[in-house]
Design a protein around this motif. Sequence first.
Motif, PDB file in Angstrom:
ATOM      1  N   ALA A 159      33.523  -5.003  18.906  1.00  0.00           N
ATOM      2  CA  ALA A 159      33.888  -4.994  17.482  1.00  0.00           C
ATOM      3  C   ALA A 159      33.373  -3.747  16.785  1.00  0.00           C
ATOM      4  N   SER A 187      35.510  -0.652  15.172  1.00  0.00           N
ATOM      5  CA  SER A 187      35.297  -0.263  13.771  1.00  0.00           C
ATOM      6  C   SER A 187      35.174   1.236  13.614  1.00  0.00           C
ATOM      7  N   GLY A 229      40.198  -5.167  15.893  1.00  0.00           N
ATOM      8  CA  GLY A 229      39.217  -6.251  15.891  1.00  0.00           C
ATOM      9  C   GLY A 229      37.866  -5.857  15.358  1.00  0.00           C
ATOM     10  N   GLY A 230      37.808  -4.798  14.554  1.00  0.00           N
ATOM     11  CA  GLY A 230      36.538  -4.334  14.011  1.00  0.00           C
ATOM     12  C   GLY A 230      36.223  -4.940  12.665  1.00  0.00           C
ATOM     13  N   TYR A 231      35.163  -4.425  12.060  1.00  0.00           N
ATOM     14  CA  TYR A 231      34.717  -4.900  10.747  1.00  0.00           C
ATOM     15  C   TYR A 231      35.161  -3.909   9.673  1.00  0.00           C
TER      16      TYR A 231
END
Length: 237
Positions: free
Chosen positions: A122, A126, A145-147
């Motif tokens: 993740a 990002s 699928g990162g922040y």
Amino acid sequence: MADLVHSPLFGLLLTLASYRLATWLYGKVHSLPLFHPFIVASIPVIVVLPLVGVSYTEYRDQTQVLSFLLGPATVALAWPLYRQLHTVRSVWRPILITTFIGAALAAGMSVYLAWLLGAPEAVVGSLAPKSITTPIAVEVVKSTGGYVSLAAGAVAITGIVGALVGGLVFRVLGVKDDRIRGFALGLVAHAIGTARAFEFSEKAGAFAGLALGLTGLVTALALPWLWPMISPWLFPG
């Protein structure tokens, strides 16, 4: 007082006041890169928010209108680019080649270094769009699928570093062509680099805006398509 602090007006006023103070200070120190408004304006916000009990999520909601205006502000860069259209047409082949190579290196190096240092999937996802402007990066990071908050922070840090060291790098390498200086800053340091490029000249700013747009476009199209193929190889199982 509590009602004001937790109203949308508080975050907006705090941000605008901080930026106004930062631009005043930037002028006083004769545009010294270390005192770039983006850096200085962040300090009052970082200090004040915890003191008054406002979380980052709440502050982000309070300043949503400013985030929205990033899009139109980016589009507005088309005007100086239009004024330099004749110059752009004469070097369109190097521009396209540099964009593809630069965008690939900007994303690839951050992904590789983060993976090499043991960052989880993740976090690596990002950091992949760190060299494109925030409105595009926060959308692209959803496909990796990162922040979103980490991606926005990585974008900000990348821009700040680019604005700080860009001038020094150009002096060391002897780069004096405003087209090259502007395009390099826009490609690597997106909107903050573009603002810095306009301090060199309108031509540098126009080429920085072009690089910002092209790099964002290439990354936004390629990364969501490539990431499903790259991530299983980096993070098997």
